[in-house]
Design a protein around this motif. Structure first.
Motif, PDB file in Angstrom:
ATOM      1  N   GLN A   3       0.894  -1.236   0.004  1.00 39.54           N
ATOM      2  CA  GLN A   3      -0.517  -0.331   0.158  1.00 39.54           C
ATOM      3  C   GLN A   3       1.020   1.443   0.118  1.00 39.54           C
ATOM      4  OE1 GLN A   3      -2.291  -0.743   3.584  1.00 39.54           O
ATOM      5  NE2 GLN A   3      -4.585  -1.471   2.485  1.00 39.54           N
ATOM      6  N   SER A   4       1.782   1.484   0.787  1.00 41.87           N
ATOM      7  CA  SER A   4       2.379   2.171   0.754  1.00 41.87           C
ATOM      8  C   SER A   4       3.777   2.750  -0.428  1.00 41.87           C
ATOM      9  CB  SER A   4       3.423   2.048   1.740  1.00 41.87           C
ATOM     10  OG  SER A   4       5.016   2.263   1.797  1.00 41.87           O
ATOM     11  N   THR A   5       3.961   1.544  -1.109  1.00 36.68           N
ATOM     12  CA  THR A   5       4.444   1.266  -2.780  1.00 36.68           C
ATOM     13  C   THR A   5       4.013   2.453  -3.639  1.00 36.68           C
ATOM     14  OG1 THR A   5       5.699  -0.316  -1.588  1.00 36.68           O
ATOM     15  CG2 THR A   5       5.767   0.511  -3.880  1.00 36.68           C
ATOM     16  N   PHE A   6       2.187   1.493  -3.289  1.00 39.69           N
ATOM     17  CA  PHE A   6       1.179   2.055  -4.289  1.00 39.69           C
ATOM     18  C   PHE A   6       1.086   3.179  -3.858  1.00 39.69           C
ATOM     19  CE2 PHE A   6      -2.519   3.038  -5.149  1.00 39.69           C
ATOM     20  CZ  PHE A   6      -2.997   2.775  -6.578  1.00 39.69           C
ATOM     21  N   GLY A  32      11.406   3.861  -0.110  1.00 37.74           N
ATOM     22  CA  GLY A  32      10.946   4.641  -0.399  1.00 37.74           C
ATOM     23  C   GLY A  32      12.068   4.973  -2.134  1.00 37.74           C
ATOM     24  N   PHE A  33      13.481   3.746  -1.180  1.00 39.24           N
ATOM     25  CA  PHE A  33      14.262   2.949  -2.453  1.00 39.24           C
ATOM     26  C   PHE A  33      12.777   2.692  -3.940  1.00 39.24           C
ATOM     27  CE2 PHE A  33      16.921   0.947  -5.257  1.00 39.24           C
ATOM     28  CZ  PHE A  33      17.785   1.759  -5.509  1.00 39.24           C
ATOM     29  N   GLY A  52       6.500  12.299   3.889  1.00 43.20           N
ATOM     30  CA  GLY A  52       4.895  11.840   4.445  1.00 43.20           C
ATOM     31  C   GLY A  52       4.696  11.012   5.156  1.00 43.20           C
ATOM     32  N   LEU A  53       5.264  10.017   4.018  1.00 42.28           N
ATOM     33  CA  LEU A  53       4.486   8.800   4.443  1.00 42.28           C
ATOM     34  C   LEU A  53       4.459   8.171   5.522  1.00 42.28           C
ATOM     35  CD1 LEU A  53       3.502   7.313   0.817  1.00 42.28           C
ATOM     36  CD2 LEU A  53       2.070   7.062   2.722  1.00 42.28           C
ATOM     37  N   SER A  54       6.568   8.247   5.489  1.00 43.33           N
ATOM     38  CA  SER A  54       7.609   7.321   6.566  1.00 43.33           C
ATOM     39  C   SER A  54       6.805   8.399   7.402  1.00 43.33           C
ATOM     40  CB  SER A  54       8.644   7.911   5.978  1.00 43.33           C
ATOM     41  OG  SER A  54       9.178   7.502   6.990  1.00 43.33           O
ATOM     42  N   LEU A  55       6.438  10.095   7.648  1.00 39.38           N
ATOM     43  CA  LEU A  55       6.298  10.219   8.788  1.00 39.38           C
ATOM     44  C   LEU A  55       4.963   9.847   9.373  1.00 39.38           C
ATOM     45  CD1 LEU A  55       7.254  12.130  10.930  1.00 39.38           C
ATOM     46  CD2 LEU A  55       5.548  14.600   9.621  1.00 39.38           C
ATOM     47  N   LEU A  56       3.382   9.924   8.945  1.00 40.04           N
ATOM     48  CA  LEU A  56       2.718   9.390   9.471  1.00 40.04           C
ATOM     49  C   LEU A  56       2.353   8.437   9.945  1.00 40.04           C
ATOM     50  CD1 LEU A  56       0.432  11.424   6.787  1.00 40.04           C
ATOM     51  CD2 LEU A  56       1.129  11.948   8.737  1.00 40.04           C
ATOM     52  N   GLY A 116      15.811   6.379  -7.131  1.00 37.95           N
ATOM     53  CA  GLY A 116      15.680   5.227  -5.830  1.00 37.95           C
ATOM     54  C   GLY A 116      16.402   6.150  -4.282  1.00 37.95           C
ATOM     55  N   PHE A 117      17.861   6.293  -5.220  1.00 39.94           N
ATOM     56  CA  PHE A 117      18.191   6.721  -3.873  1.00 39.94           C
ATOM     57  C   PHE A 117      17.571   8.095  -2.805  1.00 39.94           C
ATOM     58  CE2 PHE A 117      22.110   8.396  -1.318  1.00 39.94           C
ATOM     59  CZ  PHE A 117      22.682   7.439  -0.660  1.00 39.94           C
ATOM     60  N   LEU A 118      17.455   8.340  -3.771  1.00 36.98           N
ATOM     61  CA  LEU A 118      16.669   9.754  -3.496  1.00 36.98           C
ATOM     62  C   LEU A 118      15.679   9.531  -2.695  1.00 36.98           C
ATOM     63  CD1 LEU A 118      16.257  13.521  -3.571  1.00 36.98           C
ATOM     64  CD2 LEU A 118      14.858  13.072  -5.584  1.00 36.98           C
ATOM     65  N   GLY A 119      14.629   8.955  -3.242  1.00 38.77           N
ATOM     66  CA  GLY A 119      13.963   8.379  -2.447  1.00 38.77           C
ATOM     67  C   GLY A 119      13.719   7.782  -1.219  1.00 38.77           C
ATOM     68  N   GLY A 120      14.768   7.150  -1.049  1.00 36.05           N
ATOM     69  CA  GLY A 120      15.642   6.443   0.226  1.00 36.05           C
ATOM     70  C   GLY A 120      15.583   7.094   0.674  1.00 36.05           C
ATOM     71  N   LEU A 121      16.245   8.485   1.041  1.00 33.60           N
ATOM     72  CA  LEU A 121      17.001   9.255   1.840  1.00 33.60           C
ATOM     73  C   LEU A 121      15.015  10.438   2.163  1.00 33.60           C
ATOM     74  CD1 LEU A 121      19.784  11.007   0.056  1.00 33.60           C
ATOM     75  CD2 LEU A 121      20.217   9.887   1.989  1.00 33.60           C
TER      76      LEU A 121
END
Lengths: 836, 118
Positions: free
Chosen positions: B6-9, B52-53, B33-37, B100-105
């Motif tokens: 769900q989070s990936t989607f 995130g990646f 945001g997702l990771s925070l919430l 992906g690296f940017l997303g991971g960060l």
């Protein structure tokens, strides 16, 4: 602790985003070092790679969809239909809207190309690529063409018709640029990391001036001066004759010139001054040896063109047929863009240069026309006598005249502006002089008079040609045409055919400007221009066809003196030979003629050359090459070996025959191929046959033999290096190169025959840039093809989709619509409207 | 509470919508945001980074494949040539890694922010 972890995460994320978001040349520390090299233009990597904003956005599909706009400048709606080759057909209600739409659509297809050419032509490339283009920009501005473009727009402004066209066109281009978002930018802007600036009439003017440079920039004055001094006038004229014996000129030899020429009366001048002043040889001896600069004197090699029209009496259908194929630099995006333009008063189809309104080569419902380059010398160098060391004045007619200094400012990407002045005399700019320093190069004292350096309103010519209905309209349209001089071929539905050489040509005394002139005597200046009516033209000649292929315009009885550095001798004669035996010309036969690979030079030279060889003297490989040549049918087809052997042999012959011309101090140019051929076949014992470096006295036979050995060795080496047979197409090579020389956007080694001097006039970097055949029946029917595609976007399926057919010599039937075609038609790919 | 898919989607959906209109680096916002919430289930920083990646890399991959398909791979092949990369597919893999690296960060930022505010 938690705060520190959060801050570190935020810091890394920001740092990484910063790295992705910053063009390498703008990075701290590292960036400075990149700014002078190729990396100066690299985009920010994240943006470039992102599918949302980067290059992927340019990956268009075969079902391309374009969009129109609403714009307050428009007076009425314009229908735009793209056919299945992405040729736009514009249907407007008035001239203003038509040219607005032409600007808009052209920008949609070719924005980067049209803008890049104008940056190059204005000497502004350093603004895009940085300091490494600065020297090139300085040279470009010393040509003076940007000043000529300024004069051109002043002329256009004083012509209400031209002014309306260029203003509407400019507004159309700008309407497109204004609505263009970052992600929609053409790929080259993203790669080189800059944005388009607004278009202007000045940019359109620059385009034609840049074309003038390509077509009239070639100049042998410096090399001729060197040769004249070394060999004297008699031998000089044998090597570089004004006219070739046996030439078949554009206007047939039997034409009577029934006018009183406006001549420079040299006899009177000789009497008044003294004979030496109009003696080119005596003048040349005044000058030290010089070496020319290819940038100024050889802008592009091997340009030319063919055009012809066959009258209804000589065609199978009874209708005239007109053909044209301009041979220009092969480029991607292509040098031409194809279009149909329609208003209630006009319906015209053809090609134009992106950035230039109207149609340049094409047809309407009444007539068809095409162009080839005239190739006459309209660029002369004058040696200036400076008055004093300071270079502020020069001497002319015994008087002191000031040298004008015009300041140029060069903006350089990543760097401070550079300022430099260019020196001007009344002749024109001094292209080799640096305003501040002198290197002692004698070229620095040359000034250049060049017809391309004057403003001119050619746009009006094309506007009028697009609307011409008959022969009189056509002739009257040509009156405004000045430079680059062209041979305009013409045919009308009513059955007239004609050809006119049109341009603004100076009146010259015999041999004036064949070499450098002294710039301190008025006698050497240009003395007025040849009147329009005195330029060579002919209507409905008895032989039933008109043609041109860059040869001499007229027989030696033409009352004006002219010369040219590269007049053709073979293509034109092959063309006329074929046309004169064709009683029932068909469209198919015309297409074949445009793709004709017959090597007339070889046909006239090779039998004699082969007779100089003895089979018994040849080694195994030489014998094989000899037999291939003997069996060769003189066709330069891409898969034959014969053309490669002949080419390698003839090149080696030229080098050995003209060894006298190899002079480091006084560089000279090769005589024309016809001259080499005539020397080898008819003057076997001429003193030029002797090789300077050997004690023996060589003849044509010796030259033929030793150059044959050289050629065979060269071919063997070529095969070894390329690990394939030296088939002609591969051996000559042919590159259709992207304008910014990006290899991944270019095409190499297309399988196509031909050669320079052959109707299918291909060379490594140039070739037929648009092939068109028009049959002027009750309904106009036309066929065409060019080496490229309509879309300038290297990410588009329409970027290079016509290359294959072009190489094979095939054509597309052109869709010439009477009215807006139905959207459901299979030929229609996309439609939109521009609305007020 | 979101499952990983769900989070990936959600990352793909919000990432697409945001970067369609805003600069591409707005990718980090939905990830963070997702990771925070909803990042409660992340027992360490690694899952936050990986989620995130993968989400962002997948978004780019799908997007690039769409263009690759509609364009018959013409442009990507040429751009690979310009960048001296041996093939378009390698270029796609590299692009996925970078995004992906940017997303991971972004995921890490959200995770550490959640730890900080907890």
């Amino acid at each position: 602790m938690r705060l520190i972890k959060l801050l570190i995460a935020l810091l890394f994320t920001s740092l990484f985003t910063y790295l992705l978001n910053t063009p390498p040349a703008q990075l701290p520390v590292l960036g400075k070092q990149l700014q002078s090299g190729k990396a100066a233009t690299l985009p920010a990597i994240g943006q470039f790679l992102s599918p949302s904003h980067g290059f992927w956005q340019n990956a268009s599909s075969k079902n391309l969809k374009f969009s129109g706009i609403q714009h307050a400048d428009l007076k009425d709606k314009v229908d735009v239909t793209f056919d299945d080759r992405l040729v736009p057909h514009l249907f407007a209600q008035n001239d203003h809207d038509l040219y607005f739409a032409q600007g808009y659509v052209t920008a949609q297809l070719r924005l980067w190309q049209m803008e890049f050419i104008t940056y190059a032509a204005a000497g502004r490339l350093s603004e895009i690529v940085g300091a490494r283009a600065l020297d090139l920009d300085k040279k470009t501005r010393r040509l003076g063409l940007h000043k000529a473009a300024e004069q051109t727009i002043a002329l256009q402004e004083s012509d209400p018709v031209a002014a309306e066209v260029i203003e509407a066109y400019t507004a159309g281009v700008n309407a497109y640029i204004e609505q263009l978002s970052d992600k929609e930018l053409p790929i080259e802007y993203k790669l080189l990391n800059y944005r388009p600036e607004p278009w202007s009439p000045y940019k359109s003017a620059l385009l034609l001036k840049s074309m003038s440079n390509d077509l009239t920039g070639r100049n042998h004055d410096i090399e001729h001066t060197n040769a004249l001094v070394k060999f004297g006038m008699d031998d000089f004229m044998r090597l570089y004759p004004d006219v070739f014996e046996g030439q078949d000129p554009i206007i047939p030899n039997d034409k009577v010139w029934d006018f009183e020429p406006v001549l420079v009366d040299t006899t009177e001048i000789r009497a008044k001054l003294n004979a030496e002043k109009v003696d080119m040889e005596k003048q040349a001896q005044l000058f030290p040896p010089m070496e020319s600069d290819p940038f100024f004197d050889r802008p592009i090699e091997n340009l030319g063109s063919n055009n012809w029209a066959v009258s209804g009496e000589r065609s199978a259908s009874g209708h005239p047929i007109l053909c044209n194929d301009p041979h220009l630099r092969l480029r991607l995006p292509s040098i031409w863009v194809e279009m149909q333009l329609q208003t209630p008063d006009m319906n015209v189809y053809g090609v134009t240069l992106p950035g230039s309104p109207n149609i340049v080569i094409g047809f309407n419902e009444h007539i068809a026309w095409g162009v080839t380059n005239a190739g006459r010398d309209i660029k002369d160098y004058y040696r200036i006598a400076f008055s004093g060391e300071e270079r502020t004045h020069y001497v002319f007619n015994g008087e002191r005249r000031p040298i004008t200094r015009k300041k140029e400012t060069y903006k350089v990407r990543h760097e401070a502006d550079v300022e430099e002045s260019i020196l001007y005399t009344h002749h024109g700019p001094m292209p080799f002089a640096d305003a501040n320093t002198t290197s002692g190069d004698p070229k620095e004292e040359l000034a250049m008079r060049w017809q391309a350096n004057y403003g001119s309103n050619e746009m009006r010519t094309f506007y009028d040609l697009n609307r011409s209905k008959n022969y009189d309209d056509y002739r009257s349209a040509l009156k405004t045409y000045e430079c680059p001089a062209q041979n305009f071929v013409f045919a009308s539905k009513t059955g007239d055919i004609a050809i006119s050489q049109q341009g603004k040509f100076p009146v010259k005394w015999e041999r004036q400007g064949k070499a450098i002139l002294n710039g301190w005597d008025e006698i050497n200046d240009w003395h007025g221009y040849i009147p329009f009516e005195h330029n060579p033209y002919i209507k409905n000649p008895g032989r039933g066809f008109v043609s041109s292929a860059n040869q001499h315009p007229a027989a030696p009885n033409y009352p004006y003196y002219y010369a040219g550095p590269t007049f053709e001798f073979y293509r034109n004669r092959r063309l006329n030979q074929q046309l004169s035996i064709m009683d029932d010309a068909t469209v198919e036969a015309m297409k074949q003629l445009q793709n004709d690979n017959y090597n007339l030079l070889a046909a006239e030279t090779l039998p004699v050359l082969l007779s100089y060889l003895n089979e018994g003297d040849l080694n195994e490989q030489e014998l094989k090459a000899y037999r291939t040549l003997k069996a060769w049918n003189f066709m330069n087809d891409h898969d034959q070996l014969g053309p490669s052997i002949f080419e390698a042999w003839f090149t080696a012959i030229e080098k050995q025959l003209w060894d006298e011309l190899e002079d480091k101090e006084r560089p000279m140019v090769m005589p024309a191929k016809v001259v080499s051929s005539k020397f080898m076949t008819t003057l076997p014992d001429d003193p030029f046959m002797d090789k300077v470096a050997t004690p023996e006295k060589e003849t044509a036979k010796d030259i033929a033999r030793s150059s044959f050995q050289t050629a065979v060795i060269k071919l063997m080496q070529w095969s070894e290096n390329n690990s394939k047979e030296y088939e002609w197409g591969a051996y000559r090579g042919l590159v259709v190169q992207h304008m910014a020389r990006i290899d991944a956007f270019s095409h190499f080694d297309l399988p196509i025959g031909g050669n320079k001097g052959i109707l299918n006039a291909t060379s490594q970097f140039a070739g037929p840039s648009w092939r068109m055949v028009v049959e002027l029946g009750d309904k106009m029917e036309a066929w065409g093809v060019y080496p490229g595609g309509q879309d300038g976007n290297p990410g588009s399926p329409y970027y290079d989709d016509m290359l294959g057919k072009w190489a094979k010599g095939e054509y597309y039937k052109l869709n010439f619509y009477k009215q807006v075609p139905s959207e459901d038609s299979e030929q229609v790919l996309d439609t939109y409207q521009l609305t007020p | 509470m979101l499952t990983w898919y769900q989070s990936t989607f959600a990352i793909i959906l919000f990432g697409f919508i945001l970067t369609y209109f805003l600069p591409y680096w707005w990718l980090v916002v939905p990830v963070a945001g997702l990771s925070l919430l909803f990042g409660k289930k992340y027992r360490s920083a690694m899952p936050a980074f990986l989620s995130g990646f993968i989400g962002v890399a997948l978004l780019w991959l799908i997007w690039m494949l769409f263009f690759q398909y509609q364009n018959d791979g013409i442009l990507a092949g040429r751009i690979a040539g310009v960048l001296n990369i041996s093939s378009a597919w390698l270029l796609i893999v590299i692009s996925c890694c970078i995004s992906g690296f940017l997303g991971g960060l972004g995921g890490l930022c959200g995770y550490y922010a959640r730890m900080f505010f907890r």
